[in-house]
Design an enzyme around this catalytic site. Structure first.
Site, PDB file in Angstrom:
ATOM      1  CG  ASP A 153      45.064 -69.317 -21.453  1.00 55.43           C
ATOM      2  OD1 ASP A 153      44.878 -70.414 -20.915  1.00 55.43           O
ATOM      3  OD2 ASP A 153      46.091 -68.630 -21.267  1.00 55.43           O
ATOM      4  CG  ASN A 189      56.418 -62.011  -8.085  1.00 57.75           C
ATOM      5  OD1 ASN A 189      57.631 -62.209  -8.007  1.00 57.75           O
ATOM      6  ND2 ASN A 189      55.545 -62.988  -8.043  1.00 57.75           N
ATOM      7  N   GLY A 249      47.694 -66.000 -11.154  1.00 52.42           N
ATOM      8  CA  GLY A 249      47.233 -65.317 -12.368  1.00 52.42           C
ATOM      9  C   GLY A 249      47.972 -65.695 -13.641  1.00 52.42           C
ATOM     10  CB  VAL A 250      49.237 -63.483 -16.358  1.00 51.38           C
ATOM     11  CG1 VAL A 250      50.220 -63.573 -17.498  1.00 51.38           C
ATOM     12  CG2 VAL A 250      47.936 -62.908 -16.853  1.00 51.38           C
ATOM     13  CG  ASP A 251      54.301 -64.917 -12.560  1.00 50.30           C
ATOM     14  OD1 ASP A 251      54.753 -64.424 -11.518  1.00 50.30           O
ATOM     15  OD2 ASP A 251      55.026 -65.433 -13.431  1.00 50.30           O
ATOM     16  CB  SER A 261      48.664 -53.589 -12.541  1.00 49.54           C
ATOM     17  OG  SER A 261      50.056 -53.566 -12.345  1.00 49.54           O
ATOM     18  CB  THR A 262      43.666 -55.424 -14.397  1.00 49.81           C
ATOM     19  OG1 THR A 262      43.905 -56.610 -15.173  1.00 49.81           O
ATOM     20  CG2 THR A 262      44.120 -54.197 -15.166  1.00 49.81           C
ATOM     21  CB  ILE A 269      47.156 -60.532  -7.699  1.00 50.15           C
ATOM     22  CG1 ILE A 269      46.560 -61.943  -7.921  1.00 50.15           C
ATOM     23  CG2 ILE A 269      47.863 -60.433  -6.358  1.00 50.15           C
ATOM     24  CD1 ILE A 269      47.575 -63.047  -8.037  1.00 50.15           C
ATOM     25  CE1 TYR A 270      51.221 -57.768  -7.179  1.00 51.57           C
ATOM     26  CE2 TYR A 270      52.313 -56.689  -9.018  1.00 51.57           C
ATOM     27  CZ  TYR A 270      52.343 -57.546  -7.930  1.00 51.57           C
ATOM     28  OH  TYR A 270      53.513 -58.190  -7.609  1.00 51.57           O
TER      29      TYR A 270
HETATM   30  N1  APR Z   1      45.520 -65.125 -19.972  1.00 51.41           N
HETATM   31  C1  APR Z   1      45.254 -63.786 -20.057  1.00 51.41           C
HETATM   32  N2  APR Z   1      44.973 -63.018 -18.997  1.00 51.41           N
HETATM   33  C2  APR Z   1      44.943 -63.620 -17.787  1.00 51.41           C
HETATM   34  C3  APR Z   1      45.213 -65.007 -17.600  1.00 51.41           C
HETATM   35  C4  APR Z   1      45.510 -65.759 -18.775  1.00 51.41           C
HETATM   36  N3  APR Z   1      45.777 -67.068 -18.725  1.00 51.41           N
HETATM   37  N4  APR Z   1      45.113 -65.286 -16.268  1.00 51.41           N
HETATM   38  C5  APR Z   1      44.776 -64.131 -15.651  1.00 51.41           C
HETATM   39  N5  APR Z   1      44.661 -63.130 -16.554  1.00 51.41           N
HETATM   40  C6  APR Z   1      44.319 -61.725 -16.349  1.00 51.41           C
HETATM   41  C7  APR Z   1      43.600 -61.362 -15.080  1.00 51.41           C
HETATM   42  O1  APR Z   1      42.201 -61.586 -15.222  1.00 51.41           O
HETATM   43  C8  APR Z   1      43.925 -59.875 -14.988  1.00 51.41           C
HETATM   44  O2  APR Z   1      43.031 -59.133 -15.801  1.00 51.41           O
HETATM   45  O3  APR Z   1      45.545 -61.007 -16.273  1.00 51.41           O
HETATM   46  C9  APR Z   1      45.321 -59.771 -15.616  1.00 51.41           C
HETATM   47  C10 APR Z   1      46.436 -59.546 -14.610  1.00 51.41           C
HETATM   48  O4  APR Z   1      46.142 -60.278 -13.430  1.00 51.41           O
HETATM   49  P1  APR Z   1      47.298 -61.026 -12.564  1.00 51.41           P
HETATM   50  O5  APR Z   1      47.769 -62.189 -13.317  1.00 51.41           O
HETATM   51  O6  APR Z   1      46.721 -61.225 -11.204  1.00 51.41           O
HETATM   52  O7  APR Z   1      48.493 -59.986 -12.534  1.00 51.41           O
HETATM   53  P2  APR Z   1      48.683 -58.635 -11.708  1.00 51.41           P
HETATM   54  O8  APR Z   1      47.371 -58.028 -11.294  1.00 51.41           O
HETATM   55  O9  APR Z   1      49.625 -57.823 -12.508  1.00 51.41           O
HETATM   56  O10 APR Z   1      49.385 -59.129 -10.369  1.00 51.41           O
HETATM   57  C11 APR Z   1      50.688 -59.630 -10.465  1.00 51.41           C
HETATM   58  O11 APR Z   1      50.097 -61.668  -9.428  1.00 51.41           O
HETATM   59  O12 APR Z   1      50.365 -63.721 -10.328  1.00 51.41           O
HETATM   60  C12 APR Z   1      50.915 -62.829  -9.474  1.00 51.41           C
HETATM   61  O13 APR Z   1      53.262 -63.274  -9.564  1.00 51.41           O
HETATM   62  C13 APR Z   1      52.258 -62.351  -9.929  1.00 51.41           C
HETATM   63  O14 APR Z   1      52.720 -61.246  -7.877  1.00 51.41           O
HETATM   64  C14 APR Z   1      52.348 -61.046  -9.214  1.00 51.41           C
HETATM   65  C15 APR Z   1      50.916 -60.521  -9.280  1.00 51.41           C
END
Ligand code: APR
Length: 171
Positions: free
Chosen positions: A9, A23, A31-33, A121-122, A124-125
């Site tokens: 994490d 975003n 997700g991470v955000d 980006s891997t 939600i994107y």
């Molecule tokens: N620690 C590490 N990696 C994580 C965590 C965490 N706590 N939570 C999720 N991930 C991984 C996901 O499994 C994925 O491999 O981070 C990677 C990116 O996934 P997202 O968080 O969905 O980000 P992204 O694909 O870039 O989409 C961005 O999602 O959360 C929204 O506000 C954000 O609109 C933006 C979009």
């Protein structure tokens, strides 16, 4: 510069800077955000709002990066970057590469020595993990920086394996 891979994490990493897959609004998400804002606390959002009202009126463009406090995270800064949404019609690889390049540039401005990256980006994107890992590793290895350690923090074993393969191919 050392590259390390961690399965875990990103909000638990004791590093100088944590990169957020944000975003353009910078006002949080899933997700991470979501994890970073949840665990980092309201100070991060307060600073993001201040950035929005100051120089980022229209939001943070895809491929760019900006830093805020890390709030309650075991880090000093969060570097927010906006990844491209994957598209089959359009090659947006340059924008994904820019996220890594610009995050390193901001890290150098801050003087951050250890920087944790998620797989931008891997989630939600929807960017395919193998291609995203290739772009991430190639860009990080090809960008001059003062950063001593880049730590990719992968959330799933599949993502970890993808980065392990990309790293072994690059070495
Ligand atoms: N620690 C590490 N990696 C994580 C965590 C965490 N706590 N939570 C999720 N991930 C991984 C996901 O499994 C994925 O491999 O981070 C990677 C990116 O996934 P997202 O968080 O969905 O980000 P992204 O694909 O870039 O989409 C961005 O999602 O959360 C929204 O506000 C954000 O609109 C933006 C979009």
């Amino acid at each position: 510069m050392r590259i390390t891979l961690v399965l875990g994490d990103i909000t638990r990493q004791e590093v100088d800077a944590v990169v957020n897959a944000a975003n353009s609004s910078l006002l949080g998400g899933g997700g991470v955000d979501g994890a970073i804002h949840r665990r980092g606390g309201p100070q991060i959002l307060t600073e993001c709002r201040r950035l929005r009202s100051a120089q980022l009126g229209k939001g943070l463009p895809t491929g760019q990066a900006v830093a805020t406090t890390a709030g309650d995270l075991p880090a000093t800064w969060v570097i927010h970057t906006v990844g491209p949404v994957h598209s089959r019609q359009e090659d947006r690889s340059g924008l994904l590469a820019s996220c890594y390049r610009e995050s390193l540039r901001v890290a150098d401005e801050l003087g951050a020595a250890v920087v944790a990256f998620p797989a931008i980006s891997t989630g939600i994107y929807r960017w395919p993990i193998d291609d995203a890992a290739r772009i991430a590793i190639q860009t990080i290895c090809g960008t001059p920086t003062q950063v001593a350690e880049v730590r990719f923090v992968l959330f799933t074993p599949d993502a970890y394996t993808a980065f392990e393969k990309a790293l072994s191919r690059h070495r």
